[in-house]
Structures are given as C-alpha cells and as structure tokens.
Design a protein around this motif. Structure first.
Motif, PDB file in Angstrom:
ATOM      1  N   LEU A 122      18.380  57.827  -3.849  1.00 50.26           N
ATOM      2  CA  LEU A 122      17.068  57.191  -3.742  1.00 50.26           C
ATOM      3  C   LEU A 122      16.804  56.216  -4.884  1.00 50.26           C
ATOM      4  O   LEU A 122      15.712  55.642  -4.967  1.00 50.26           O
ATOM      5  CB  LEU A 122      15.966  58.263  -3.732  1.00 50.26           C
ATOM      6  CG  LEU A 122      16.076  59.374  -2.676  1.00 50.26           C
ATOM      7  CD1 LEU A 122      14.872  60.297  -2.761  1.00 50.26           C
ATOM      8  CD2 LEU A 122      16.207  58.787  -1.283  1.00 50.26           C
ATOM      9  N   LEU A 123      17.794  56.019  -5.749  1.00 47.51           N
ATOM     10  CA  LEU A 123      17.613  55.166  -6.924  1.00 47.51           C
ATOM     11  C   LEU A 123      18.378  53.857  -6.790  1.00 47.51           C
ATOM     12  O   LEU A 123      19.442  53.810  -6.158  1.00 47.51           O
ATOM     13  CB  LEU A 123      18.082  55.914  -8.177  1.00 47.51           C
ATOM     14  CG  LEU A 123      17.376  57.244  -8.454  1.00 47.51           C
ATOM     15  CD1 LEU A 123      17.978  57.923  -9.678  1.00 47.51           C
ATOM     16  CD2 LEU A 123      15.884  57.035  -8.643  1.00 47.51           C
ATOM     17  N   PRO A 124      17.887  52.776  -7.384  1.00 48.84           N
ATOM     18  CA  PRO A 124      18.511  51.446  -7.273  1.00 48.84           C
ATOM     19  C   PRO A 124      19.680  51.286  -8.240  1.00 48.84           C
ATOM     20  O   PRO A 124      19.643  50.450  -9.156  1.00 48.84           O
ATOM     21  CB  PRO A 124      17.363  50.495  -7.604  1.00 48.84           C
ATOM     22  CG  PRO A 124      16.541  51.269  -8.583  1.00 48.84           C
ATOM     23  CD  PRO A 124      16.611  52.709  -8.141  1.00 48.84           C
ATOM     24  N   LEU A 125      20.716  52.062  -8.054  1.00 43.77           N
ATOM     25  CA  LEU A 125      21.802  52.123  -9.035  1.00 43.77           C
ATOM     26  C   LEU A 125      22.518  50.785  -9.268  1.00 43.77           C
ATOM     27  O   LEU A 125      22.785  50.424 -10.420  1.00 43.77           O
ATOM     28  CB  LEU A 125      22.810  53.203  -8.622  1.00 43.77           C
ATOM     29  CG  LEU A 125      22.215  54.607  -8.444  1.00 43.77           C
ATOM     30  CD1 LEU A 125      23.306  55.612  -8.088  1.00 43.77           C
ATOM     31  CD2 LEU A 125      21.490  55.049  -9.712  1.00 43.77           C
ATOM     32  N   PRO A 126      22.871  50.020  -8.224  1.00 49.67           N
ATOM     33  CA  PRO A 126      23.546  48.734  -8.475  1.00 49.67           C
ATOM     34  C   PRO A 126      22.718  47.773  -9.327  1.00 49.67           C
ATOM     35  O   PRO A 126      23.254  47.093 -10.210  1.00 49.67           O
ATOM     36  CB  PRO A 126      23.763  48.176  -7.058  1.00 49.67           C
ATOM     37  CG  PRO A 126      23.781  49.377  -6.170  1.00 49.67           C
ATOM     38  CD  PRO A 126      22.787  50.310  -6.774  1.00 49.67           C
ATOM     39  N   LYS A 127      21.408  47.746  -9.089  1.00 49.65           N
ATOM     40  CA  LYS A 127      20.541  46.849  -9.864  1.00 49.65           C
ATOM     41  C   LYS A 127      20.437  47.314 -11.308  1.00 49.65           C
ATOM     42  O   LYS A 127      20.393  46.495 -12.236  1.00 49.65           O
ATOM     43  CB  LYS A 127      19.159  46.790  -9.220  1.00 49.65           C
ATOM     44  CG  LYS A 127      19.150  46.139  -7.838  1.00 49.65           C
ATOM     45  CD  LYS A 127      17.765  46.166  -7.213  1.00 49.65           C
ATOM     46  CE  LYS A 127      17.789  45.540  -5.818  1.00 49.65           C
ATOM     47  NZ  LYS A 127      16.458  45.596  -5.166  1.00 49.65           N
ATOM     48  N   LEU A 128      20.411  48.622 -11.512  1.00 51.22           N
ATOM     49  CA  LEU A 128      20.369  49.145 -12.871  1.00 51.22           C
ATOM     50  C   LEU A 128      21.635  48.790 -13.642  1.00 51.22           C
ATOM     51  O   LEU A 128      21.587  48.462 -14.833  1.00 51.22           O
ATOM     52  CB  LEU A 128      20.180  50.664 -12.841  1.00 51.22           C
ATOM     53  CG  LEU A 128      18.769  51.186 -12.570  1.00 51.22           C
ATOM     54  CD1 LEU A 128      18.789  52.686 -12.342  1.00 51.22           C
ATOM     55  CD2 LEU A 128      17.835  50.847 -13.728  1.00 51.22           C
ATOM     56  N   THR A 316      11.350  58.724 -11.996  1.00 54.96           N
ATOM     57  CA  THR A 316      11.139  57.594 -11.088  1.00 54.96           C
ATOM     58  C   THR A 316      12.339  56.674 -10.960  1.00 54.96           C
ATOM     59  O   THR A 316      12.547  56.066  -9.915  1.00 54.96           O
ATOM     60  CB  THR A 316       9.945  56.745 -11.565  1.00 54.96           C
ATOM     61  OG1 THR A 316      10.198  56.299 -12.913  1.00 54.96           O
ATOM     62  CG2 THR A 316       8.653  57.531 -11.526  1.00 54.96           C
ATOM     63  N   LEU A 317      13.130  56.572 -12.021  1.00 50.19           N
ATOM     64  CA  LEU A 317      14.167  55.540 -12.030  1.00 50.19           C
ATOM     65  C   LEU A 317      15.543  56.029 -12.465  1.00 50.19           C
ATOM     66  O   LEU A 317      16.538  55.762 -11.779  1.00 50.19           O
ATOM     67  CB  LEU A 317      13.718  54.392 -12.948  1.00 50.19           C
ATOM     68  CG  LEU A 317      14.613  53.169 -13.018  1.00 50.19           C
ATOM     69  CD1 LEU A 317      14.672  52.473 -11.664  1.00 50.19           C
ATOM     70  CD2 LEU A 317      14.110  52.194 -14.092  1.00 50.19           C
ATOM     71  N   LYS A 359      10.155  44.744 -16.086  1.00 52.00           N
ATOM     72  CA  LYS A 359       9.535  43.429 -16.194  1.00 52.00           C
ATOM     73  C   LYS A 359       9.797  42.554 -14.977  1.00 52.00           C
ATOM     74  O   LYS A 359       8.962  41.734 -14.583  1.00 52.00           O
ATOM     75  CB  LYS A 359      10.053  42.725 -17.459  1.00 52.00           C
ATOM     76  CG  LYS A 359       9.370  41.390 -17.757  1.00 52.00           C
ATOM     77  CD  LYS A 359       9.903  40.799 -19.058  1.00 52.00           C
ATOM     78  CE  LYS A 359       9.208  39.466 -19.360  1.00 52.00           C
ATOM     79  NZ  LYS A 359       9.730  38.878 -20.627  1.00 52.00           N
ATOM     80  N   SER A 360      10.936  42.751 -14.333  1.00 50.63           N
ATOM     81  CA  SER A 360      11.364  41.857 -13.242  1.00 50.63           C
ATOM     82  C   SER A 360      10.585  42.031 -11.946  1.00 50.63           C
ATOM     83  O   SER A 360      10.638  41.179 -11.070  1.00 50.63           O
ATOM     84  CB  SER A 360      12.852  42.090 -12.944  1.00 50.63           C
ATOM     85  OG  SER A 360      13.033  43.379 -12.369  1.00 50.63           O
ATOM     86  N   GLY A 361       9.876  43.145 -11.793  1.00 56.06           N
ATOM     87  CA  GLY A 361       9.204  43.422 -10.524  1.00 56.06           C
ATOM     88  C   GLY A 361      10.020  44.325  -9.617  1.00 56.06           C
ATOM     89  O   GLY A 361       9.511  44.838  -8.617  1.00 56.06           O
ATOM     90  N   LYS A 362      11.278  44.534  -9.979  1.00 56.19           N
ATOM     91  CA  LYS A 362      12.131  45.409  -9.165  1.00 56.19           C
ATOM     92  C   LYS A 362      11.632  46.854  -9.201  1.00 56.19           C
ATOM     93  O   LYS A 362      11.797  47.603  -8.233  1.00 56.19           O
ATOM     94  CB  LYS A 362      13.588  45.341  -9.655  1.00 56.19           C
ATOM     95  CG  LYS A 362      14.268  44.011  -9.381  1.00 56.19           C
ATOM     96  CD  LYS A 362      15.700  43.987  -9.891  1.00 56.19           C
ATOM     97  CE  LYS A 362      15.759  43.888 -11.394  1.00 56.19           C
ATOM     98  NZ  LYS A 362      17.134  43.635 -11.896  1.00 56.19           N
ATOM     99  N   TYR A 363      11.024  47.217 -10.294  1.00 52.80           N
ATOM    100  CA  TYR A 363      10.530  48.592 -10.430  1.00 52.80           C
ATOM    101  C   TYR A 363       9.417  48.881  -9.421  1.00 52.80           C
ATOM    102  O   TYR A 363       9.416  49.919  -8.767  1.00 52.80           O
ATOM    103  CB  TYR A 363      10.017  48.802 -11.852  1.00 52.80           C
ATOM    104  CG  TYR A 363       9.588  50.223 -12.164  1.00 52.80           C
ATOM    105  CD1 TYR A 363      10.460  51.290 -12.011  1.00 52.80           C
ATOM    106  CD2 TYR A 363       8.302  50.482 -12.647  1.00 52.80           C
ATOM    107  CE1 TYR A 363      10.069  52.593 -12.319  1.00 52.80           C
ATOM    108  CE2 TYR A 363       7.906  51.773 -12.959  1.00 52.80           C
ATOM    109  CZ  TYR A 363       8.792  52.822 -12.789  1.00 52.80           C
ATOM    110  OH  TYR A 363       8.401  54.103 -13.093  1.00 52.80           O
ATOM    111  N   ASP A 364       8.485  47.955  -9.266  1.00 47.80           N
ATOM    112  CA  ASP A 364       7.386  48.169  -8.324  1.00 47.80           C
ATOM    113  C   ASP A 364       7.887  48.212  -6.883  1.00 47.80           C
ATOM    114  O   ASP A 364       7.396  49.006  -6.079  1.00 47.80           O
ATOM    115  CB  ASP A 364       6.323  47.082  -8.490  1.00 47.80           C
ATOM    116  CG  ASP A 364       5.527  47.265  -9.770  1.00 47.80           C
ATOM    117  OD1 ASP A 364       5.051  48.385 -10.012  1.00 47.80           O
ATOM    118  OD2 ASP A 364       5.383  46.297 -10.535  1.00 47.80           O
ATOM    119  N   ASN A 365       8.836  47.365  -6.556  1.00 47.25           N
ATOM    120  CA  ASN A 365       9.426  47.416  -5.212  1.00 47.25           C
ATOM    121  C   ASN A 365      10.108  48.766  -4.976  1.00 47.25           C
ATOM    122  O   ASN A 365       9.974  49.363  -3.899  1.00 47.25           O
ATOM    123  CB  ASN A 365      10.443  46.283  -5.035  1.00 47.25           C
ATOM    124  CG  ASN A 365       9.800  44.918  -4.981  1.00 47.25           C
ATOM    125  OD1 ASN A 365       8.634  44.797  -4.610  1.00 47.25           O
ATOM    126  ND2 ASN A 365      10.535  43.887  -5.360  1.00 47.25           N
TER     127      ASN A 365
END
Length: 470
Positions: A122-128, A316-317, A359-365
């Motif tokens: 459920l986490l955005p691993l590639p973006k991280l 959350t992340l 900061k990028s907005g990816k977190y809110d998405n």
C-alpha cells in the motif's frame, strides 16, 4: 486523474452520509442520471461510484428499482464497553506475550493482523526510492555529514506548513526531528519526568508506550476510555492530584480507533495547563482520517506551550525510515539537550528524502488513496466478523487509523486464541498486550492495513471459527 478524483470524492461523500446516519438503511439513492447532473460527472463515473459503494456493502441494487442503502455490517455488531481500569497505578507488563507477538514482525509466511503498520503493498515504494537517490545528490557530501541538531530544515518547514490544516500554526523553529514518534515521546518523557512519577494514559493503550513509560521508571495510571470519543474527562479530573504527566493519542487511538471531539481536546488542554501538568500528544495516526477533513490536535488549543506534539510518517509512508518530529513548546531546550546526548544527529539522507516527498504533493495523493483503502478494509473486516465470528462479538467503529478492536464473549482468552491462530499462520494482537492490568483478556486488535483479498477474508473466517472453539 480528474475522473479518479471525482469518483473517489463522490463515493466517499455518499459513504460518509451513510456512516453519519444522514442516509438510513432502506433509503433510495439518486439515479445514475441524477448523480451525473448533481456532480457534473459522466455516466461511466457515476456507475463506478455505485459499483464501489456496492463493493463496500454500503448499498444494494434492486433490478428495475435502483440503488438502496443497505444495513451496514457494523450496525449489526455492538460497540465494546467503556474500559474500567483500576484507579491504582500498575506495572504488570505482559512481557512474554508482547515478545511472542512482536517476534513475528517481517515474517512473510504469516498473515500479520498483529502489527499496526500499512503493508508495503500500500506504499509508494518506487517513488520513495527515487527521492532517496535525489537526496544523496542534493545534500552536502552526499548526506554523510551530520545534520543540525534540530534536524533537517526542509522537513521541519514542510511539517510546519502542513500543521495549518489542523490549526497548529507551527513555525519550522518550533520543531525537532527524531527517529520516529516513539523516540520523540521518549525524549519528552525523559525531559519532563523522573522515576517514580505517575503518568496518565488511555486504557487500552499502545504496548510500546506502556513499556517505554515503565522502562523509564514511571508509574502508569490507566484511565477509562470510550471506544468512540476517547479518554473520559471526568476520570482525568479525578486523577489530577495523582499525576505528574499525561500521554494521550487523541486522534484514532490504537487499538480503539477513537477520536476525541474538539471540545474534549480543548477542555483537557485547559485542565492540564491549569494544574501545570504537561501533555504529550502522540498524533501518529492523525493523517489517516476517514472523514472529510483532518481532525484538530490538542496542540491546536495550546496557548501556553504545555502540549508536546509528536508525530511521524511511520504509519502513513515508511515505517522503517524512522522519521519523526516533535513540537515541544516551552520545553524545547530540554529536548534539544537530550537529543544531543542520545542521538547527536538524525539520518540526513532519509529526512531529506521524506521532506522532498512531502513537499512534492505526492504525499497527499498517496494519503487519499491509503485512506480510501483503509476505510474500505474496515468495512470488509466488519462484514466478515459479523458473518464468521461468534454471536455476541463486539467491534470498535474507528474513524481513522489502522486498528480494529474486537471484543469477544467473556471467557474467551485471546492469548489462547493467538496460540491456535499461529498454527494457521495467523498472528493477532491479544488484548492483554494493551494494558498493565488484568483486563481485555477477551479482546484483540486487528490491523486493517493489509491489502484486501479472498485470502485475507478466508483468514478472518478461520480466525472466527477458532474463536468459536474456545
């Protein structure tokens, strides 16, 4: 992206109306065409809204008639009772039980209902990963140098900006970064108390906080807690002469998932300030709300710097990144001194990467999607529990977070249930872990942060069948 946003927005709006009782079981919903007109969406988007609500068991389709609100699963299950812990501080740690349960962390062979963290799926691993690489390129000496004692400036700045959403109005200089929220709470406890002091906490409460308080020599006074509204204020008022500190999780307390109403938060902040009792606020689940907006924090009502607000991205992340922070109010210098002694510096690369992500907005998405999944999971879990668990089972009604509290009939020992379940490759968190007293033996916490699947449903069915055997 816009269609996806509208679909989620409309479906979540209807789901909230149903949960709030605005739409009652049996009420007819607008037609597909009417929904299109009301929300300026396409026919396909409107149909997807209804399909999603149907998948959550919130509505039923009747041929030639339309869509109707169904009887919600959680309406079939009563709420757990308000906790009634002893009014005497206790230190009876269930060490062996906690060790046994937490030894399962990272065991991919088990269904880990026991660990309160979102699944990596459920986490955005590639973006991280991309942000980690970017951080090593941007930081001086590739991030190998010590950070300033107060922590990454970019991270503190973005956390301060985000505090505006819950009325925090923080400045970057108000914050200190830490190695996760538990480190933040630890620094607060060491700065404010001494061995022998008494600390007031909710009951039930996260085992890690109970163990931390005991390890530092504190006496823990557990207070009655409502499964929906959280800590009972009358009990706190009565305890005031006995306590030196207060540690609370007002937003989506684990394991109950309760959320303290704003008026209660305001009253508690004023009460503790009047008696010069510091309040440590663990807000680690605050971003995981199921409603329309993020709840306020106790820190929102703090006018004297008496509230030490702690949080992190662990729920959350990225649990393993260990990135957290604290806004310690008037106790800032004490915490900085302790951080210097115990940590010297935070992990520069990790904090920079998390700062870039936020900061990028990816977190809110990411949060929007994660909150929707967690809410869907909660409904799926309760539907399965209502179907497969013994008659008389009670469940909490979390308004956010990662936990579902299940209360079985008196006489059912969830520690014994754990031993049976582990043989089926299922790990649960027995209720006795969440207290220092002899209570909650017939309760358990289930993590709802796992991807829903037929296999997960089957595991809940197995768990219910085992509960019937005890």
């Amino acid at each position: 992206m816009r269609k996806e946003f509208l679909y989620n927005e409309v479906a979540n709006g209807i789901a909230r109306q149903i949960a709030a009782g605005v739409l009652q079981p049996g009420d007819k919903l607008p037609s597909v065409r009417r929904l299109c007109e009301e929300h300026s969406i396409s026919m396909n988007t409107a149909k997807r809204v209804f399909l999603e609500l149907e998948a959550q068991s919130l509505i039923d389709s009747k041929p030639q008639s339309g869509y109707f609100v169904s009887k919600l699963p959680y309406q079939k299950l009563p709420l757990p009772e308000i906790s009634r812990p002893s009014s005497i501080a206790n230190d009876n740690e269930p060490n062996e039980l906690i060790r046994k349960v937490y030894s399962n962390m990272g065991n991919d062979a088990l269904t880990l209902f026991s660990i309160s963290a979102p699944s990596g799926q459920l986490l955005p691993l590639p973006k991280l990963k991309k942000d980690l690489v970017q951080a090593t390129r941007e930081l001086k000496e590739g991030g190998t140098a010590y950070e300033p004692l107060q922590g990454n400036l970019k991270l503190r700045r973005i956390v301060a900006i985000r505090s505006l959403t819950w009325g925090g109005n923080l400045h970057e200089n108000d914050l200190i970064t830490t190695n996760g929220a538990i480190n933040a709470v630890s620094l607060c406890l060491m700065a404010l108390g001494k061995p022998g002091d008494t600390i007031a906490m909710e009951s039930p409460c996260f085992p890690g906080l109970l163990q931390l308080a005991i390890s530092l020599g504190f006496k823990v006074l557990e207070l009655p807690t409502h499964p929906v509204t959280g800590l009972e204020i009358a009990a706190l008022k009565k305890a005031i002469p006995k306590i030196n500190l207060c540690l609370l999780i007002p937003n989506f307390n684990t394991p109950l998932g309760s959320c303290m109403p704003d008026e209660n938060k305001k009253e508690i902040v004023a009460l503790l300030a009047k008696h010069h009792i510091p309040l440590i606020e663990d807000d680690i689940y605050g971003d995981l709300y199921f409603g329309t907006q993020r709840p306020k924090c106790c820190k929102s009502f703090d006018e004297e710097g008496n509230v030490l607000w702690c949080s992190s991205v662990s729920k959350t992340l990225a649990p393993g990144y260990r990135v957290g922070w604290v806004a310690p109010g008037k106790h800032k210098e004490k915490l900085l001194k302790l951080k210097l002694v115990h940590a010297i510096s935070s992990a520069a690369v990790i904090q920079e990467a998390v700062a870039n992500f936020l900061k990028s907005g990816k977190y809110d998405n990411h949060l929007r999607q994660l909150r929707r999944i967690l809410h869907d999971n909660y409904l799926q879990y309760v539907h399965a529990i209502a179907r497969y668990f013994p008659e008389g089972t009670k469940t909490s009604r979390p308004q956010g977070g990662l936990a579902l509290w299940v209360e079985l009939n008196k006489g059912v020992d969830t520690s014994a249930l754990y031993d049976l379940a582990i043989k089926k490759q299922i790990s649960i968190a027995p209720g006795r872990m969440f207290t220092l007293q002899d209570q909650f033996e017939n309760c358990m916490r289930l993590c709802i942060g796992l991807p829903w699947s037929d296999e997960l449903k089957f595991k809940l069915k197995q768990l219910g069948q085992l509960a019937r055997m005890i």
